[in-house]
Motif scaffolding. Structure first.
Motif, short mmCIF file in Angstrom:
data_model
loop_
_atom_site.label_atom_id
_atom_site.label_comp_id
_atom_site.label_asym_id
_atom_site.label_seq_id
_atom_site.Cartn_x
_atom_site.Cartn_y
_atom_site.Cartn_z
N ASN A 1 -61.23 133.24 39.81
CA ASN A 1 -62.29 134.23 39.94
C ASN A 1 -62.37 135.05 38.65
O ASN A 1 -61.87 134.60 37.61
CB ASN A 1 -62.05 135.12 41.16
CG ASN A 1 -60.77 135.94 41.06
OD1 ASN A 1 -60.02 135.83 40.09
ND2 ASN A 1 -60.53 136.77 42.06
N GLU A 2 -62.98 136.20 38.72
CA GLU A 2 -63.17 136.98 37.50
C GLU A 2 -61.86 137.51 36.91
O GLU A 2 -61.87 138.10 35.83
CB GLU A 2 -64.12 138.15 37.77
CG GLU A 2 -65.56 137.71 37.92
CD GLU A 2 -66.51 138.89 38.01
OE1 GLU A 2 -66.01 140.04 38.05
OE2 GLU A 2 -67.72 138.67 38.05
N ARG A 3 -60.75 137.30 37.60
CA ARG A 3 -59.46 137.74 37.06
C ARG A 3 -58.90 136.78 36.03
O ARG A 3 -57.85 137.03 35.45
CB ARG A 3 -58.45 137.90 38.22
CG ARG A 3 -58.91 138.84 39.32
CD ARG A 3 -59.15 140.25 38.81
NE ARG A 3 -59.63 141.14 39.84
CZ ARG A 3 -58.86 141.98 40.54
NH1 ARG A 3 -57.56 142.00 40.32
NH2 ARG A 3 -59.39 142.76 41.46
N THR A 4 -59.59 135.65 35.81
CA THR A 4 -59.12 134.68 34.81
C THR A 4 -60.28 133.79 34.37
O THR A 4 -61.28 133.63 35.09
CB THR A 4 -57.99 133.81 35.38
OG1 THR A 4 -57.47 132.96 34.36
CG2 THR A 4 -58.47 132.94 36.53
N ALA B 1 -71.99 136.70 48.41
CA ALA B 1 -72.19 138.04 47.88
C ALA B 1 -71.21 138.40 46.77
O ALA B 1 -71.31 139.49 46.19
CB ALA B 1 -72.09 139.06 49.02
N GLY B 2 -70.24 137.51 46.49
CA GLY B 2 -69.33 137.75 45.39
C GLY B 2 -68.04 138.45 45.77
O GLY B 2 -67.36 139.00 44.89
N ALA B 3 -67.66 138.42 47.05
CA ALA B 3 -66.47 139.15 47.49
C ALA B 3 -65.19 138.65 46.82
O ALA B 3 -64.27 139.43 46.59
CB ALA B 3 -66.34 139.05 49.02
N ALA B 4 -65.12 137.35 46.51
CA ALA B 4 -63.88 136.81 45.95
C ALA B 4 -63.57 137.34 44.56
O ALA B 4 -62.43 137.27 44.11
CB ALA B 4 -63.95 135.28 45.92
N ASP B 5 -64.58 137.87 43.86
CA ASP B 5 -64.36 138.41 42.53
C ASP B 5 -63.85 139.86 42.58
O ASP B 5 -63.58 140.45 41.54
CB ASP B 5 -65.64 138.35 41.71
CG ASP B 5 -65.98 136.93 41.27
OD1 ASP B 5 -65.03 136.15 41.04
OD2 ASP B 5 -67.17 136.60 41.18
N ARG B 6 -63.74 140.41 43.76
CA ARG B 6 -63.29 141.80 43.90
C ARG B 6 -61.84 141.90 44.34
O ARG B 6 -61.35 143.00 44.56
CB ARG B 6 -64.18 142.52 44.92
CG ARG B 6 -65.66 142.48 44.62
CD ARG B 6 -66.01 143.28 43.36
NE ARG B 6 -67.44 143.22 43.08
CZ ARG B 6 -67.99 142.37 42.23
NH1 ARG B 6 -67.22 141.50 41.58
NH2 ARG B 6 -69.30 142.38 42.01
N ILE B 7 -61.18 140.78 44.47
CA ILE B 7 -59.81 140.76 44.97
C ILE B 7 -58.91 140.02 43.98
O ILE B 7 -59.41 139.34 43.08
CB ILE B 7 -59.72 140.10 46.37
CG1 ILE B 7 -60.22 138.65 46.31
CG2 ILE B 7 -60.53 140.89 47.39
CD1 ILE B 7 -60.11 137.92 47.64
N PRO B 8 -57.59 140.12 44.11
CA PRO B 8 -56.69 139.41 43.19
C PRO B 8 -56.91 137.89 43.23
O PRO B 8 -57.44 137.34 44.20
CB PRO B 8 -55.30 139.79 43.71
CG PRO B 8 -55.50 141.07 44.44
CD PRO B 8 -56.87 140.99 45.05
#
Length: 468
Positions: free
Chosen positions: A141-144, A88-95
């Motif tokens: 993830n989306e943080r980089t 569901a993409g949870a890892a892209d919502r965290i640091p």
């Protein structure tokens, strides 16, 4: 370090991570739903007995420290829930560090299961999931932006999967060199699917074309994964198409799906979507990725040497963490299909007229009128091992006796692994196992009888046995 990341692969990373989390989900569900009968406290190959014999350094696992069926179930269902959240993409919502810890938790949980799974977890796709899952820890993830080094390591895994499978075929069985293996493979593969009967009856010239195309895909196309785009993306696309063809023709657990997942990581998605602006990676992350890359490249020596060896090993791990492995499939192809048929009887005194009733398995052939089912990517471990046992009793030495004992005892967990229990009210007095030769029926036989298979008795595998 500008070379460290490539934002053009942001969509490829997203698709890869969602797909890999889906494979993890299937793997954890398979473990949670089957473990009690296979490796539970009262299973055929109990974990407690195994960890007493095998030290932690040889099989690192959480279950070396503590085991109970409840604890195993907790770990397996936790892995399934964590995997579903990643889909569901949870890892892209965290640091970034939290996402890495999340993927690492999945890897540790599944490594712990594989390293105590014994015979039931001796398949190449277990190591493939662990090796790929370890790399996913460092993909970000989306943080980089995606790190280039990890993307290349994923291609190195895919190369070994495909090239290793191609080499083992050329070296292993002359029918691959003569382009005739598919005359037999669809009939003799471990677990046929609903379309396998139809694939088997394709014209033989088309079978030869299929084998030739397979050699191109596994021996030439993988080299193109290391070329510039868009050639590498085209090569990955060819691998995906080949794997989808294999998905249609048989049940190979999640082997095909994780191979597709790896191929998708090599696609330059900037051709279809512009990458968003992504933050520069933190220094600590760059250091960790470079260190892990150096570690894995150093450990790649033995798998690389294996590819060049005349005595190439198939599906081999070189360390208990399954970090860099050797892969391959169907180095030899059987010409004749043999199946074990397990039967029981309520009669306490055996005689020539004794009535025997057959147990039905979920995936492997049994009832000749039953059309093969599609189960992959779900993995029916008992059904697969029954196929191996029919090839040689050596494959069944450790678990077949306990399996039959549990049928005689009417063990509920074991019976849940089966599709049909002919003794719903009370367990049988005797059980036995016999070897039959199975072949696909012809079009005429199918129309006349409704049977997908024809079987002929070959020999006894296990004489009538009872509990004492």
């Amino acid at each position: 370090m500008e070379w460290f990341s490539d934002g053009d692969y942001w969509l490829s990373r997203l698709v890869f991570q969602r797909a890999l989390a889906g494979v993890y989900l299937i793997a954890f569900l398979t473990a949670a739903l089957q473990f009690r009968a296979l490796i539970g406290e009262r299973g055929m190959l109990p974990v407690p007995a195994y960890v007493r014999r095998i030290p932690l350094r040889r099989a690192p696992s959480l279950f070396q420290l503590h085991y109970s069926d409840r604890y195993f179930a907790l770990c397996a269902w936790t892995g399934a829930l964590l995997s579903a959240a990643l889909v569901a993409g949870a890892a892209d919502r965290i640091p970034l560090w939290g996402a890495m810890a999340w993927w690492a938790a999945l890897w540790v949980l599944y490594l712990s299961i594989v390293n105590v799974g014994q015979t039931w977890y001796g398949f190449g796709w277990e190591s493939l999931l662990l090796e790929t899952g370890f790399l996913a820890v460092f993909l970000g993830n989306e943080r980089t932006a995606p790190p280039v080094l990890v993307l290349w390591l994923l291609r190195w895994v895919l190369f070994r999967v495909e090239f290793g499978a191609g080499l083992i075929k050329i070296r292993g069985d002359e029918c691959w060199r003569k382009l005739t293996c598919l005359y037999f493979h669809h009939e003799t593969q471990p677990m046929p699917g609903p379309l396998s009967w139809f694939f088997h009856h394709l014209p033989k010239p088309l079978h030869r074309v299929e084998v030739a195309a397979n050699h191109v895909t596994q021996l030439l196309i993988p080299v193109l994964l290391f070329t510039p785009q868009p050639v590498a993306s085209a090569a990955a696309g060819m691998i995906v198409l080949t794997q989808l063809w294999l998905v249609l023709s048989g049940n190979f657990a999640w082997l095909n799906w994780i191979t597709i997942t790896l191929a998708l990581s090599a696609v330059d998605a900037s051709l279809i979507a512009d990458p968003p602006a992504l933050p520069a990676p933190p220094l600590w992350y760059e250091i960790v990725v470079i260190a892990v890359t150096a570690l894995l490249l150093g450990r790649s020596y033995r798998p690389a040497r294996n590819l060049l060896s005349r005595r190439q090993s198939m599906n081999r791990s070189y360390d208990p963490l399954h970090l860099v492995n050797a892969y391959g499939a169907f180095g030899t192809v059987g010409r004749v299909r043999q199946e074990l048929v397990v039967e029981g009887t309520e009669e306490t005194v055996l005689h020539p007229g004794t009535v025997w009733r057959e147990y039905g398995f979920k995936g492997k052939p049994g009832d000749v009128r039953r059309m093969p089912r599609q189960f992959a990517p779900y993995h029916l471990r008992l059904d697969w091992m029954m196929w191996f046992a029919a090839l040689s009793p050596a494959y069944a030495r450790s678990w077949f006796g306990p399996f039959m004992e549990r049928l005689l005892d009417g063990d509920r967990d074991t019976l849940r692994l089966l599709a049909h229990n002919p003794f719903p009210d009370a367990p049988p007095a005797y059980v036995r196992a016999r070897v039959y030769r199975y072949r696909y029926t012809t079009w005429r036989e199918l129309r006349a009888t409704g049977a997908w298979w024809h079987r002929t008795y070959v020999r006894e595998f296990l004489r009538p046995t009872r509990l004492f």
